[in-house]
Design an enzyme around this catalytic site. Structure first.
Site, PDB file in Angstrom:
ATOM      1  N   TYR A   1      -9.578  -8.729 -24.239  1.00  0.00           N
ATOM      2  CA  TYR A   1      -9.084  -8.202 -22.971  1.00  0.00           C
ATOM      3  C   TYR A   1     -10.148  -8.436 -21.908  1.00  0.00           C
ATOM      4  O   TYR A   1     -11.319  -8.119 -22.107  1.00  0.00           O
ATOM      5  CB  TYR A   1      -8.780  -6.713 -23.109  1.00  0.00           C
ATOM      6  CG  TYR A   1      -8.381  -6.045 -21.805  1.00  0.00           C
ATOM      7  CD1 TYR A   1      -7.053  -6.034 -21.402  1.00  0.00           C
ATOM      8  CD2 TYR A   1      -9.331  -5.441 -20.983  1.00  0.00           C
ATOM      9  CE1 TYR A   1      -6.684  -5.437 -20.206  1.00  0.00           C
ATOM     10  CE2 TYR A   1      -8.967  -4.850 -19.787  1.00  0.00           C
ATOM     11  CZ  TYR A   1      -7.650  -4.852 -19.400  1.00  0.00           C
ATOM     12  OH  TYR A   1      -7.296  -4.269 -18.221  1.00  0.00           O
ATOM     13  N   HIS A   2      -9.747  -8.976 -20.766  1.00  0.00           N
ATOM     14  CA  HIS A   2     -10.680  -9.364 -19.705  1.00  0.00           C
ATOM     15  C   HIS A   2     -10.857  -8.212 -18.714  1.00  0.00           C
ATOM     16  O   HIS A   2      -9.945  -7.872 -17.971  1.00  0.00           O
ATOM     17  CB  HIS A   2     -10.144 -10.594 -18.979  1.00  0.00           C
ATOM     18  CG  HIS A   2     -11.195 -11.383 -18.251  1.00  0.00           C
ATOM     19  ND1 HIS A   2     -12.075 -10.801 -17.363  1.00  0.00           N
ATOM     20  CD2 HIS A   2     -11.504 -12.702 -18.273  1.00  0.00           C
ATOM     21  CE1 HIS A   2     -12.873 -11.741 -16.872  1.00  0.00           C
ATOM     22  NE2 HIS A   2     -12.559 -12.895 -17.413  1.00  0.00           N
ATOM     23  N   GLY A   3     -12.049  -7.603 -18.688  1.00  0.00           N
ATOM     24  CA  GLY A   3     -12.346  -6.569 -17.709  1.00  0.00           C
ATOM     25  C   GLY A   3     -12.585  -7.162 -16.337  1.00  0.00           C
ATOM     26  O   GLY A   3     -12.608  -8.388 -16.160  1.00  0.00           O
TER      27      GLY A   3
END
Length: 326
Positions: A115-117
């Site tokens: 998951y890309h913050g």
């Protein structure tokens, strides 16, 4: 009003006009706002500091160690970077990783999907952790806009960051390397929020890569990554349109909060030739969502995420026991 919040201005005929000290009030209000919008740039500068560092290393190599083994030279240079990043992760975020045992042994390829913050600081931290603890370098697929940064190409070459065609990614995995991809990319980074919804649209490229390379996929999620850095929610529709045209980050980022960060590597999803790319994409997205459900407070809360750094020993032991059952 007290004496600090008003100022006296002499008027005509001996009168005195009382005016609020708006400058002092605005200064007190704007200073914290300025800090939270400047802090992300301190992290960006830390990332960009690798450019002059590696170029200096390259200059020294060509000047004094031209006959040395190039691979060994760059391995030593990467290790120093890893120590710096590892120290930064521990001091600022009490960084931890659970699930390192899910990574294959040296020589075994695997695809890490994460998951890309708002700012993927966790990927830098994990790369440092795996280098120091597992002696393995995670190859990374980065966004194409990175190549526009002056001097970045040397960083990409040394750290194995690539824009990532399907063919090159498959070749990396078949060579027994670890490769990380964030299918949501910059879009997920910019327009995700503290609810941690997966924003992958219809992207199935990573699934095609895993199926062609015949490697397992390891889902990855970092707890509180959205509480560390956030994007402003004002006029988001306008920034979505700007992004669709420019294809570069346009939404302002704020934060740099000293929250607890903990990366969770989930159980590997084994290669299954019967799955289509779409079906595999859905399975991985569900695995990421499950990691969010099990480990992340939703919606995220910045103060509570900071408080997570002060967990009691009992709470830590209980969490570790739950992790071992997964």
């Amino acid at each position: 009003m007290d004496n600090e919040s008003i100022s006296h201005v002499s008027g005509g005929l001996g009168s005195t006009l009382i005016v609020p000290n708006w400058f002092g009030w605005m200064h007190n209000l704007s200073l914290p706002l300025l800090v939270v919008f400047l802090l992300p740039w301190m992290y960006v500068l830390l990332i960009l500091s690798s450019i002059p560092y590696l170029h200096l290393c390259n200059f020294l190599r060509l000047r004094f160690w031209k006959q040395s083994n190039e691979d060994e030279f760059w391995k030593a240079a990467r290790w120093l970077m890893a120590y710096v990043w590892n120290l930064h992760s521990k001091l600022f975020h009490g960084y931890e990783v659970t699930g390192l045992e899910h990574l294959p042994e040296t020589g075994g390829g695997a695809l890490l999907i994460y998951y890309h913050g708002a700012l993927p600081i966790d990927m830098y931290y994990l790369t440092a952790e795996t280098m120091l603890k597992c002696n393995r370098l995670i190859h990374t697929v980065g966004d194409r806009f990175l190549d526009r940064i002056p001097g970045w190409r040397l960083v990409s070459r040394v750290m194995n960051v690539t824009s990532g065609s399907v063919q090159s990614c498959v070749a990396t995995l078949r060579a027994g390397e670890l490769l990380s991809i964030a299918p949501g990319g910059v879009y997920e980074a910019q327009f995700g929020d503290s609810v941690y919804e997966v924003l992958w649209k219809n992207r199935t490229g990573f699934a095609r890569v895993a199926l062609e390379a015949k490697v397992p996929i390891i889902p990855m999620f970092t707890v509180n990554i959205r509480e560390c850095f956030r994007t402003v929610s004002f006029a988001k529709w306008l920034f979505v349109r700007l992004y669709s045209v420019l294809k570069v980050p346009v939404l302002p980022i704020y934060g740099g909060f000293p929250v607890k960060l903990r990366t969770v590597l989930g159980k590997p999803i084994p290669y299954d030739e019967s799955l289509s790319p779409v079906a595999l994409q859905e399975r991985v997205a569900a695995a990421i969502a499950e990691l969010v459900r099990e480990h992340q407070r939703v919606p995220g809360d910045i103060l509570q995420a900071i408080g997570d750094r002060f967990e009691t020993v009992h709470a830590v032991e209980q969490r570790e026991e739950e992790d071992t059952k997964l």
